[in-house]
Design an enzyme around this catalytic site. Sequence first.
Site, PDB file in Angstrom:
ATOM      1  N   LYS A  80     -79.093 -32.225  12.396  1.00 22.18           N
ATOM      2  CA  LYS A  80     -79.246 -31.132  13.353  1.00 22.18           C
ATOM      3  C   LYS A  80     -80.389 -30.249  12.885  1.00 22.18           C
ATOM      4  O   LYS A  80     -80.570 -30.050  11.680  1.00 22.18           O
ATOM      5  CB  LYS A  80     -77.956 -30.301  13.402  1.00 22.18           C
ATOM      6  CG  LYS A  80     -77.880 -29.380  14.593  1.00 22.18           C
ATOM      7  CD  LYS A  80     -77.315 -30.107  15.804  1.00 22.18           C
ATOM      8  CE  LYS A  80     -77.327 -29.231  17.037  1.00 22.18           C
ATOM      9  NZ  LYS A  80     -76.744 -29.923  18.191  1.00 22.18           N
ATOM     10  N   GLY A 177     -67.226 -21.878  31.962  1.00 23.23           N
ATOM     11  CA  GLY A 177     -68.661 -22.134  31.837  1.00 23.23           C
ATOM     12  C   GLY A 177     -69.148 -23.097  32.890  1.00 23.23           C
ATOM     13  O   GLY A 177     -68.723 -24.255  32.939  1.00 23.23           O
ATOM     14  N   GLY A 179     -72.387 -24.073  33.395  1.00 24.91           N
ATOM     15  CA  GLY A 179     -73.783 -24.372  33.073  1.00 24.91           C
ATOM     16  C   GLY A 179     -74.116 -25.820  33.380  1.00 24.91           C
ATOM     17  O   GLY A 179     -73.517 -26.447  34.266  1.00 24.91           O
ATOM     18  N   VAL A 181     -73.535 -28.659  31.946  1.00 22.20           N
ATOM     19  CA  VAL A 181     -72.443 -29.638  31.920  1.00 22.20           C
ATOM     20  C   VAL A 181     -71.295 -29.195  32.819  1.00 22.20           C
ATOM     21  O   VAL A 181     -70.809 -29.961  33.644  1.00 22.20           O
ATOM     22  CB  VAL A 181     -71.918 -29.851  30.478  1.00 22.20           C
ATOM     23  CG1 VAL A 181     -70.821 -30.916  30.477  1.00 22.20           C
ATOM     24  CG2 VAL A 181     -73.034 -30.261  29.534  1.00 22.20           C
TER      25      VAL A 181
HETATM   26  P1  NAI Z   1     -75.384 -24.111  29.355  1.00 28.03           P
HETATM   27  O1  NAI Z   1     -76.025 -23.048  28.562  1.00 28.03           O
HETATM   28  O2  NAI Z   1     -76.158 -24.794  30.429  1.00 28.03           O
HETATM   29  O3  NAI Z   1     -74.055 -23.545  30.048  1.00 28.03           O
HETATM   30  C1  NAI Z   1     -73.163 -22.701  29.438  1.00 28.03           C
HETATM   31  C2  NAI Z   1     -72.556 -21.836  30.531  1.00 28.03           C
HETATM   32  O4  NAI Z   1     -71.523 -21.038  29.955  1.00 28.03           O
HETATM   33  C3  NAI Z   1     -73.546 -20.868  31.173  1.00 28.03           C
HETATM   34  O5  NAI Z   1     -73.450 -20.909  32.573  1.00 28.03           O
HETATM   35  C4  NAI Z   1     -73.122 -19.515  30.617  1.00 28.03           C
HETATM   36  O6  NAI Z   1     -73.395 -18.444  31.509  1.00 28.03           O
HETATM   37  C5  NAI Z   1     -71.638 -19.716  30.437  1.00 28.03           C
HETATM   38  N1  NAI Z   1     -71.007 -18.807  29.498  1.00 28.03           N
HETATM   39  C6  NAI Z   1     -71.510 -18.252  28.381  1.00 28.03           C
HETATM   40  N2  NAI Z   1     -70.594 -17.471  27.786  1.00 28.03           N
HETATM   41  C7  NAI Z   1     -69.477 -17.549  28.534  1.00 28.03           C
HETATM   42  C8  NAI Z   1     -68.185 -16.972  28.441  1.00 28.03           C
HETATM   43  N3  NAI Z   1     -67.857 -16.136  27.461  1.00 28.03           N
HETATM   44  N4  NAI Z   1     -67.272 -17.292  29.375  1.00 28.03           N
HETATM   45  C9  NAI Z   1     -67.582 -18.115  30.393  1.00 28.03           C
HETATM   46  N5  NAI Z   1     -68.800 -18.683  30.541  1.00 28.03           N
HETATM   47  C10 NAI Z   1     -69.727 -18.408  29.618  1.00 28.03           C
HETATM   48  O7  NAI Z   1     -74.818 -25.164  28.298  1.00 28.03           O
HETATM   49  P2  NAI Z   1     -74.406 -26.672  28.539  1.00 28.03           P
HETATM   50  O8  NAI Z   1     -75.538 -27.556  28.250  1.00 28.03           O
HETATM   51  O9  NAI Z   1     -73.690 -26.797  29.835  1.00 28.03           O
HETATM   52  O10 NAI Z   1     -73.343 -26.875  27.371  1.00 28.03           O
HETATM   53  C11 NAI Z   1     -72.042 -26.323  27.447  1.00 28.03           C
HETATM   54  C12 NAI Z   1     -71.298 -26.625  26.158  1.00 28.03           C
HETATM   55  O11 NAI Z   1     -71.231 -28.016  25.958  1.00 28.03           O
HETATM   56  C13 NAI Z   1     -71.943 -26.037  24.901  1.00 28.03           C
HETATM   57  O12 NAI Z   1     -70.922 -25.693  23.992  1.00 28.03           O
HETATM   58  C14 NAI Z   1     -72.717 -27.214  24.358  1.00 28.03           C
HETATM   59  O13 NAI Z   1     -72.898 -27.104  22.961  1.00 28.03           O
HETATM   60  C15 NAI Z   1     -71.806 -28.357  24.702  1.00 28.03           C
HETATM   61  N6  NAI Z   1     -72.481 -29.642  24.802  1.00 28.03           N
HETATM   62  C16 NAI Z   1     -73.506 -29.804  25.684  1.00 28.03           C
HETATM   63  C17 NAI Z   1     -74.139 -31.025  25.778  1.00 28.03           C
HETATM   64  C18 NAI Z   1     -75.232 -31.256  26.772  1.00 28.03           C
HETATM   65  O14 NAI Z   1     -75.599 -32.420  26.987  1.00 28.03           O
HETATM   66  N7  NAI Z   1     -75.787 -30.231  27.383  1.00 28.03           N
HETATM   67  C19 NAI Z   1     -73.748 -32.170  24.922  1.00 28.03           C
HETATM   68  C20 NAI Z   1     -72.611 -31.902  24.084  1.00 28.03           C
HETATM   69  C21 NAI Z   1     -72.028 -30.678  24.024  1.00 28.03           C
END
Ligand code: NAI
Length: 348
Positions: A80, A177, A179, A181
């Site tokens: 990482k 969340g 986002g 995913v």
């Molecule tokens: P992202 O940043 O696109 O989405 C995260 C979402 O969570 C955002 O919409 C944000 O506003 C929201 N958020 C932040 N704090 C919050 C809270 N306290 N309560 C509710 N919502 C909140 O991230 P992404 O890419 O969707 O990843 C989500 C999770 O999955 C992260 O933990 C990431 O490490 C994990 N992950 C993502 C992968 C990927 O391919 N993008 C792969 C493996 C794990």
Amino acid sequence: MAVWDSPEFDDHEQVCFFSEAKTGLRAIVAIHSTALGPAAGGTRFKAYDNEQLALDDALRLSRAMSYKSALAGMPIGGGKAVIVGDPSKLKTRELLHAFGRAIDRIGNVFATGEDVGISVADIETVNEVTPFVGGTSAGAGDPSVHTAIGVMHGLRAVLEHKFDRDSFRGVSVAIQGLGAVGWRVAERLHAAGAKLVVADIRADLVERAQRTFDADTTGVDRIHEAEVDIFAPCALGGVITERSVGEIKARAVAGAANNQLASPDAGAALMQRNILFAPDYVINAGGVISGLEAATRMPGRNRIELKPLEERLAAIYDRLSGIFHRARAEKRPPEVIAEHMARELIGR
Ligand code: NAI
């Protein structure tokens, strides 16, 4: 800064520190294990409160990558990278190039891709100076697409094991969340007939989900308490604490977020309350799995015969099912079984 004495240190093979005053680059790459192949892991660009927290994050996340790749059956090790600083102030083309040159120097043992604070466009900028990156739009692209598909396969295993069902119709899921995913998981669950409760700190996303998926909503600090079948954390790590476990009404916790358990005790508490937990690095491996083709094309890497991507993503269902069965038979938490299996695979 403590490296060998860090609580997150786990006999990591190599830890590299890179800096360049001209661009403000300060980066750490932690390589946990190359037992199964050259390591891979995303780059996190984040304003840490201090350097120790940045190092600890790199150490912890690289170990999780070893587990993730090993359990996904990939010839890839765990690593990482973190870039320390506020990306909105520090991120420039020059800094990303400096970071890319750093990655290039260790390309025989490490390759990187997106993570928090690093977009597909950023990785393409890094790619201008090193071939040791995945997740470019010419390659596997945004990993979140495949992560979401993998999460759906994992949710199928949860559905079968915990609810003895093979359809999402009428099943209720709370998604924390919306986002990259979380939104895609919501789309798929909605299409499959599930009922959704959602929360996000971004009101616009919540409103859109209400309109698009007819979703219910609740406060961001209450989503884990929702009266649903499954709670799917798709935002932050550490949401399952010994305290929050007592408030969860769902019968299963399964989502994309990394490091969902704040402590091993939180996992034990879930088991005590008979709430099934899908170990995060198993259910969220879809992004890494989709990057494998690109990884095998990098200079000096072995070309290997790969099954079609869809098949490799669907294997998340089999892997989780196997872990759940073993956990039930051995009366141990699924995350303990998963860690045990992963450590065996990497010879630890
Ligand atoms: P992202 O940043 O696109 O989405 C995260 C979402 O969570 C955002 O919409 C944000 O506003 C929201 N958020 C932040 N704090 C919050 C809270 N306290 N309560 C509710 N919502 C909140 O991230 P992404 O890419 O969707 O990843 C989500 C999770 O999955 C992260 O933990 C990431 O490490 C994990 N992950 C993502 C992968 C990927 O391919 N993008 C792969 C493996 C794990």
